[in-house]
Design an enzyme around this catalytic site. Structure first.
Site, PDB file in Angstrom:
ATOM      1  N   GLY A   1       0.808  -1.212   0.000  1.00 26.70           N
ATOM      2  CA  GLY A   1       0.000   0.000   0.000  1.00 26.70           C
ATOM      3  C   GLY A   1       0.840   1.261   0.000  1.00 26.70           C
ATOM      4  N   CYS A   2       2.145   1.124   0.217  1.00 23.46           N
ATOM      5  CA  CYS A   2       3.038   2.267   0.132  1.00 23.46           C
ATOM      6  C   CYS A   2       3.590   2.345  -1.286  1.00 23.46           C
ATOM      7  CB  CYS A   2       4.217   2.121   1.105  1.00 23.46           C
ATOM      8  SG  CYS A   2       3.774   2.359   2.823  1.00 23.46           S
ATOM      9  N   GLN A   3       3.612   3.542  -1.831  1.00 21.44           N
ATOM     10  CA  GLN A   3       4.156   3.719  -3.174  1.00 21.44           C
ATOM     11  C   GLN A   3       5.672   3.490  -3.141  1.00 21.44           C
ATOM     12  OE1 GLN A   3       3.542   7.577  -4.895  1.00 21.44           O
ATOM     13  NE2 GLN A   3       3.399   6.702  -6.927  1.00 21.44           N
TER      14      GLN A   3
END
Length: 139
Positions: free
Chosen positions: A51-53
């Site tokens: 979910g983290c870029q």
């Protein structure tokens, strides 16, 4: 120091900058430089927060009844954000991590000044840290 005391300390730190978000970002970046580094052996794909870029590796372990988090990221602002979260949630009891409200994030205005992708990444970091705490509670 309790989670609430650390949160209060962070809010007071950020109040010193007033509305100067450039200064606040520089502070976040500086916090990232002091991030307790994750051991290289823990920088594996299964420890990347989904979910983290940017890539964020998170490791947690239980020491004397408290969770110790270490992390790293390939992006400087993200590294600072995870350093903030570790400052608040590391060396705390799992039940305290699970129940933490983390009101400091709204009080310092962090979420509203992040891009949507970074805000989502922050939510993912918090979620993973709480899931790790929950896993220690249930073990």
């Amino acid at each position: 120091m309790s989670i609430q005391e650390i949160e209060k300390e962070i809010v007071e730190e950020f109040e010193l900058f007033g509305d100067d978000w450039e200064g606040k970002y520089e502070h976040i970046i500086d916090l990232g430089k002091s991030l307790p580094k994750i051991k290289e052996e823990y920088k594996t794909d299964d420890r990347i927060i989904k979910g983290c870029q940017s890539k964020v590796w998170l490791h947690s372990e239980l020491k004397e009844g408290k969770i110790v988090f270490t992390a790293d990221s390939d992006a400087i602002i993200t590294k600072g954000m995870v350093a903030l979260m570790i400052r608040v949630l590391s060396n705390q009891k799992p039940e305290d991590v699970v129940s933490a409200n983390l009101e400091f994030i709204d009080k310092i205005g962090l979420k509203e000044h992040l891009s949507p992708t970074r805000a989502n990444g922050l939510v993912s970091m918090i979620k993973q840290m709480k899931l790790d705490a929950l896993a220690f509670l249930n073990s």
